[in-house]
Motif scaffolding. Structure first.
Motif, short mmCIF file in Angstrom:
data_model
loop_
_atom_site.label_atom_id
_atom_site.label_comp_id
_atom_site.label_asym_id
_atom_site.label_seq_id
_atom_site.Cartn_x
_atom_site.Cartn_y
_atom_site.Cartn_z
N PHE A 92 -6.35 11.35 12.73
CA PHE A 92 -6.20 12.73 12.26
C PHE A 92 -7.60 13.35 12.09
O PHE A 92 -8.06 13.54 10.95
N PRO A 93 -8.25 13.67 13.21
CA PRO A 93 -9.65 14.12 13.11
C PRO A 93 -9.79 15.33 12.17
O PRO A 93 -9.06 16.31 12.29
N GLY A 94 -10.74 15.22 11.26
CA GLY A 94 -11.05 16.34 10.36
C GLY A 94 -10.23 16.37 9.09
O GLY A 94 -10.61 17.06 8.14
N LEU A 95 -9.13 15.65 9.05
CA LEU A 95 -8.25 15.75 7.88
C LEU A 95 -8.92 15.23 6.61
O LEU A 95 -8.94 15.91 5.58
N ALA A 98 -11.71 17.43 5.31
CA ALA A 98 -11.20 18.65 4.67
C ALA A 98 -10.68 18.34 3.27
O ALA A 98 -10.91 19.09 2.31
N VAL A 99 -10.01 17.20 3.14
CA VAL A 99 -9.46 16.82 1.82
C VAL A 99 -10.59 16.48 0.85
O VAL A 99 -10.54 16.84 -0.33
N THR A 102 -12.82 19.45 -0.92
CA THR A 102 -12.29 20.27 -2.02
C THR A 102 -12.26 19.43 -3.30
O THR A 102 -11.61 18.39 -3.31
N PHE B 92 -9.42 25.92 1.76
CA PHE B 92 -9.52 24.51 2.18
C PHE B 92 -10.01 24.46 3.63
O PHE B 92 -9.24 24.18 4.56
N PRO B 93 -11.31 24.71 3.84
CA PRO B 93 -11.81 24.81 5.21
C PRO B 93 -11.50 23.56 6.05
O PRO B 93 -11.75 22.45 5.60
N GLY B 94 -10.92 23.79 7.21
CA GLY B 94 -10.66 22.69 8.14
C GLY B 94 -9.32 22.00 7.96
O GLY B 94 -8.87 21.28 8.85
N LEU B 95 -8.69 22.21 6.81
CA LEU B 95 -7.45 21.47 6.54
C LEU B 95 -6.34 21.85 7.51
O LEU B 95 -5.70 20.98 8.12
N ALA B 98 -6.85 20.64 11.04
CA ALA B 98 -6.61 19.21 11.17
C ALA B 98 -5.11 18.91 11.21
O ALA B 98 -4.65 18.08 11.99
#
Lengths: 104, 104
Positions: A92-95, A98-99, A102, B92-95, B98
């Protein structure tokens, strides 16, 4: 990771990963684990400031492990936990970034 | 968006957003909405191939709306739904990218 306790990276399911992360206690656990690296679960709970019973924290670890988010291994009398960062990034690239970006 | 039905962007909570997305039916709904743009809910359910009752689909819409993921407005006899893409990206940038990058 075909030990029956940890799903293989090919088996990781997005809905299940999101559901596992969708709890404030588990989210705080994951963010602390990302910050600390491999940690024994007692230290992790203290460092993350997780004010919950040992059994609740154990349950959260199980949900995160079964979703494929963390890896647990026994070392002496300790349960050592690590975030499966590479596996999550591969599937899951980027997930995860991103989590983690924050504040919980 | 201070209509009492939709949380303001400043009120969006990561754990709640992740929990709302952590269900296969809701994830499929969000991915279809991203693909289709604003859609009435009847068409969305058909286009997304969501094989569930109207009441279950309504419940999923409510969970997504209350988490701040979609916006609903009444237009004639239709309920029109849109993804709150800008609000989610701001908070949530990118969430969302993704989540949308992985087939449901």
């Amino acid at each position: 990771m075909t030990d029956g306790l940890h799903p293989d990276v090919s088996e990781l399911q997005l809905a299940r990963v999101l559901a596992a992360l969708g709890d404030q206690g588990r989210l705080t656990t994951v963010q602390a684990l990302a910050r600390l690296g491999e940690s024994d679960c007692t230290r992790l709970q203290a460092d993350a400031g997780l004010d919950m019973s040992r059994s609740t924290f154990s349950h959260h670890q199980k949900v995160l492990r079964e979703a494929g988010i963390l890896h647990a291994r026994i070392h002496g009398s300790q349960r050592m936990l690590t975030l499966r960062r590479d596996d999550l990034n591969a599937r899951f690239p980027g997930l995860l970034d991103a989590v983690l970006a924050t504040p919980a």
